[in-house]
Design an enzyme around this catalytic site. Structure first.
Site, PDB file in Angstrom:
ATOM      1  N   ARG A   1      50.901  49.155  33.707  1.00  9.82           N
ATOM      2  CA  ARG A   1      50.774  48.494  35.009  1.00  9.82           C
ATOM      3  C   ARG A   1      52.054  47.731  35.363  1.00  9.82           C
ATOM      4  O   ARG A   1      52.867  47.437  34.483  1.00  9.82           O
ATOM      5  CB  ARG A   1      49.578  47.551  34.970  1.00  9.82           C
ATOM      6  CG  ARG A   1      48.286  48.325  34.792  1.00  9.82           C
ATOM      7  CD  ARG A   1      47.092  47.425  34.882  1.00  9.82           C
ATOM      8  NE  ARG A   1      45.867  48.209  34.774  1.00  9.82           N
ATOM      9  CZ  ARG A   1      44.702  47.853  35.262  1.00  9.82           C
ATOM     10  NH1 ARG A   1      44.593  46.708  35.905  1.00  9.82           N
ATOM     11  NH2 ARG A   1      43.645  48.627  35.123  1.00  9.82           N
TER      12      ARG A   1
ATOM     13  N   ASN B   1      38.327  44.413  38.899  1.00  6.55           N
ATOM     14  CA  ASN B   1      38.987  43.201  39.398  1.00  6.55           C
ATOM     15  C   ASN B   1      39.946  43.508  40.548  1.00  6.55           C
ATOM     16  O   ASN B   1      39.982  42.802  41.554  1.00  6.55           O
ATOM     17  CB  ASN B   1      39.819  42.537  38.289  1.00  6.55           C
ATOM     18  CG  ASN B   1      38.967  41.978  37.180  1.00  6.55           C
ATOM     19  OD1 ASN B   1      37.746  41.881  37.319  1.00  6.55           O
ATOM     20  ND2 ASN B   1      39.597  41.613  36.076  1.00  6.55           N
TER      21      ASN B   1
ATOM     22  N   ASN C   1      46.980  49.690  29.382  1.00 12.21           N
ATOM     23  CA  ASN C   1      47.211  48.803  30.525  1.00 12.21           C
ATOM     24  C   ASN C   1      48.655  48.293  30.630  1.00 12.21           C
ATOM     25  O   ASN C   1      49.045  47.738  31.667  1.00 12.21           O
ATOM     26  CB  ASN C   1      46.232  47.618  30.520  1.00 12.21           C
ATOM     27  CG  ASN C   1      44.813  47.981  30.892  1.00 12.21           C
ATOM     28  OD1 ASN C   1      43.850  47.396  30.390  1.00 12.21           O
ATOM     29  ND2 ASN C   1      44.647  48.949  31.782  1.00 12.21           N
TER      30      ASN C   1
ATOM     31  N   ARG D   1      40.118  46.126  42.626  1.00 14.69           N
ATOM     32  CA  ARG D   1      39.452  46.562  43.868  1.00 14.69           C
ATOM     33  C   ARG D   1      38.737  45.397  44.544  1.00 14.69           C
ATOM     34  O   ARG D   1      38.713  45.287  45.766  1.00 14.69           O
ATOM     35  CB  ARG D   1      38.461  47.706  43.558  1.00 14.69           C
ATOM     36  CG  ARG D   1      39.159  49.059  43.449  1.00 14.69           C
ATOM     37  CD  ARG D   1      38.301  50.078  42.780  1.00 14.69           C
ATOM     38  NE  ARG D   1      38.252  49.833  41.335  1.00 14.69           N
ATOM     39  CZ  ARG D   1      37.309  50.330  40.544  1.00 14.69           C
ATOM     40  NH1 ARG D   1      36.333  51.052  41.047  1.00 14.69           N
ATOM     41  NH2 ARG D   1      37.353  50.078  39.253  1.00 14.69           N
TER      42      ARG D   1
ATOM     43  N   HIS E   1      41.795  39.293  38.916  1.00 17.09           N
ATOM     44  CA  HIS E   1      41.766  39.009  37.478  1.00 17.09           C
ATOM     45  C   HIS E   1      41.353  37.554  37.214  1.00 17.09           C
ATOM     46  O   HIS E   1      40.640  37.270  36.258  1.00 17.09           O
ATOM     47  CB  HIS E   1      43.137  39.287  36.835  1.00 17.09           C
ATOM     48  CG  HIS E   1      43.527  40.732  36.905  1.00 17.09           C
ATOM     49  ND1 HIS E   1      42.663  41.749  36.563  1.00 17.09           N
ATOM     50  CD2 HIS E   1      44.681  41.336  37.296  1.00 17.09           C
ATOM     51  CE1 HIS E   1      43.276  42.908  36.731  1.00 17.09           C
ATOM     52  NE2 HIS E   1      44.499  42.693  37.179  1.00 17.09           N
TER      53      HIS E   1
ATOM     54  N   ASP F   1      35.724  45.846  34.414  1.00 22.52           N
ATOM     55  CA  ASP F   1      36.483  46.678  35.360  1.00 22.52           C
ATOM     56  C   ASP F   1      36.129  46.378  36.812  1.00 22.52           C
ATOM     57  O   ASP F   1      34.988  46.044  37.133  1.00 22.52           O
ATOM     58  CB  ASP F   1      36.238  48.165  35.050  1.00 22.52           C
ATOM     59  CG  ASP F   1      37.293  49.050  35.691  1.00 22.52           C
ATOM     60  OD1 ASP F   1      38.424  48.575  35.912  1.00 22.52           O
ATOM     61  OD2 ASP F   1      36.977  50.218  35.974  1.00 22.52           O
TER      62      ASP F   1
HETATM   63  C1  IPE Z   1      39.568  49.894  31.183  1.00 20.97           C
HETATM   64  O1  IPE Z   1      39.785  49.735  32.546  1.00 20.97           O
HETATM   65  C2  IPE Z   1      40.324  48.878  30.412  1.00 20.97           C
HETATM   66  C3  IPE Z   1      39.882  47.500  30.582  1.00 20.97           C
HETATM   67  C4  IPE Z   1      38.890  47.100  31.333  1.00 20.97           C
HETATM   68  C5  IPE Z   1      40.610  46.529  29.814  1.00 20.97           C
HETATM   69  P1  IPE Z   1      40.936  50.550  33.296  1.00 20.97           P
HETATM   70  O2  IPE Z   1      40.843  50.169  34.715  1.00 20.97           O
HETATM   71  O3  IPE Z   1      42.227  50.351  32.615  1.00 20.97           O
HETATM   72  O4  IPE Z   1      40.459  52.043  33.046  1.00 20.97           O
HETATM   73  P2  IPE Z   1      40.737  53.370  33.872  1.00 20.97           P
HETATM   74  O5  IPE Z   1      42.204  53.459  34.102  1.00 20.97           O
HETATM   75  O6  IPE Z   1      39.968  53.265  35.146  1.00 20.97           O
HETATM   76  O7  IPE Z   1      40.197  54.464  32.997  1.00 20.97           O
HETATM   77  C1  IPE Z   2      39.898  45.413  34.957  1.00 20.94           C
HETATM   78  O1  IPE Z   2      40.059  45.499  36.331  1.00 20.94           O
HETATM   79  C2  IPE Z   2      40.888  44.509  34.294  1.00 20.94           C
HETATM   80  C3  IPE Z   2      41.882  45.205  33.455  1.00 20.94           C
HETATM   81  C4  IPE Z   2      41.897  46.469  33.193  1.00 20.94           C
HETATM   82  C5  IPE Z   2      42.921  44.392  32.862  1.00 20.94           C
HETATM   83  P1  IPE Z   2      41.112  46.484  36.959  1.00 20.94           P
HETATM   84  O2  IPE Z   2      42.401  45.788  37.087  1.00 20.94           O
HETATM   85  O3  IPE Z   2      41.139  47.766  36.234  1.00 20.94           O
HETATM   86  O4  IPE Z   2      40.484  46.676  38.394  1.00 20.94           O
HETATM   87  P2  IPE Z   2      40.413  48.020  39.215  1.00 20.94           P
HETATM   88  O5  IPE Z   2      39.729  49.036  38.347  1.00 20.94           O
HETATM   89  O6  IPE Z   2      41.820  48.416  39.544  1.00 20.94           O
HETATM   90  O7  IPE Z   2      39.602  47.665  40.416  1.00 20.94           O
HETATM   91 MG    MG Z   3      40.164  49.515  36.436  1.00 23.21          MG
END
Ligand code: IPE
Ligand code: IPE
Ligand code: MG
Length: 244
Positions: free
Chosen positions: A75, A26, A72, A28, A41, A24
């Site tokens: 998104r 990526n 996810n 930000r 990512h 988690d």
């Molecule tokens: C959890 O991260 C899922 C993965 C890393 C694949 P998210 O970014 O989707 O989780 P939330 O929305 O902060 O709970």
């Molecule tokens: C984790 O990073 C990757 C996936 C959930 C696919 P995020 O995309 O959730 O990154 P943040 O949490 O928005 O920074």
């Molecule tokens: Mg996230």
């Protein structure tokens, strides 16, 4: 590939057998640099490659990462497509290198919602993995903990109805219906990215995992961060409900 990190192995005298990581932060990470989320990512995928190699070198047996959740799909379409493209790239690369490195790789999650190309790659990695023993990387893709438990319950119910399973279902027996059948439970669950929640990851399997949370964003997560998490893990007293 020979184990070229004996120093790391010695420093982490007690290495967890199974480490699970929620990848988690990526998005930000990218935003902080004025980049599109998808750039985060891409860097995060590289981080996975480095951490997987490091885990193997220090003697971790199983690394399970949460790469894409059942939630996810909410998104933006472009972001989902970019993530799927990256997953395809890394799976193809894994197929090309697994044989050389004797690495096992398993994808855990609902495969029917993935593209035919991704599904074919998953079949190929499964087939190669059957030939080897040793380090195993598990990629959770279109994975949700509740979904996994529900699917397992449905499959058990079907087996029971058709006389293939009996009524005295045990915890061990139920575990065999999960995506993670045959994989020991995680010892250490790491969540980078600053959120302190499980987000539907390995709900059944983490019953007695040690949790480690850090504000470091996944693309910045290096071997030294993993060493820190392992050191904290080693300071924990795992009682499993008993007394010492
Ligand atoms: C959890 O991260 C899922 C993965 C890393 C694949 P998210 O970014 O989707 O989780 P939330 O929305 O902060 O709970
Ligand atoms: C984790 O990073 C990757 C996936 C959930 C696919 P995020 O995309 O959730 O990154 P943040 O949490 O928005 O920074
Ligand atoms: Mg996230």
């Amino acid at each position: 590939m020979p184990n070229n990190n004996q120093a790391g192995k010695r420093e982490n005298a007690r290495v967890p057998r199974h480490i699970a990581i929620i990848l988690d932060g990526n998005g930000r990470w990218a935003r902080k640099r004025g980049l599109p989320r998808t750039a985060g990512h891409a860097v995060g995928a590289e981080t996975f490659r480095k951490i997987a190699t490091y885990c193997r070198d220090i003697g971790v047996e199983y690394l399970t990462v949460y790469a894409f959740s059942t939630e996810n799909w909410k998104r933006p379409e472009g972001e989902v497509a970019a993530i799927m493209k990256l997953l395809g790239k890394y799976l193809q690369e894994a197929i090309d290198t697994m044989e050389r490195d004797h690495i096992r790789m398993k994808v855990l999650g609902g495969l029917e919602e993935l593209s035919p190309e991704l599904r074919a790659m998953v079949r190929k990695t499964d087939e190669i993995s059957q030939r080897y023993e040793g380090f195993q990387a598990n990629i959770c893709l279109n994975y949700g903990g509740r979904d996994e438990i529900l699917r397992a319950a449905r499959r058990y119910a079907a087996d029971y109805a058709e006389g293939r399973a009996d009524a005295d279902l045990t915890e061990e027996g139920f575990s065999e219906y999960l995506y993670s059948a045959g994989i020991p439970d995680p010892d250490l669950l790491i969540r980078p990215g600053g959120e302190v929640r499980i987000s539907n990851f390995l709900l059944w399997q983490c019953a007695y995992a040690e949790f480690y949370f850090t504000d470091v964003l996944w693309p910045d997560f290096g071997p030294e961060e993993l060493d820190k998490a392992i050191a904290v893990f080693n300071s924990r007293d795992r009682r499993y409900g008993g007394v010492k």
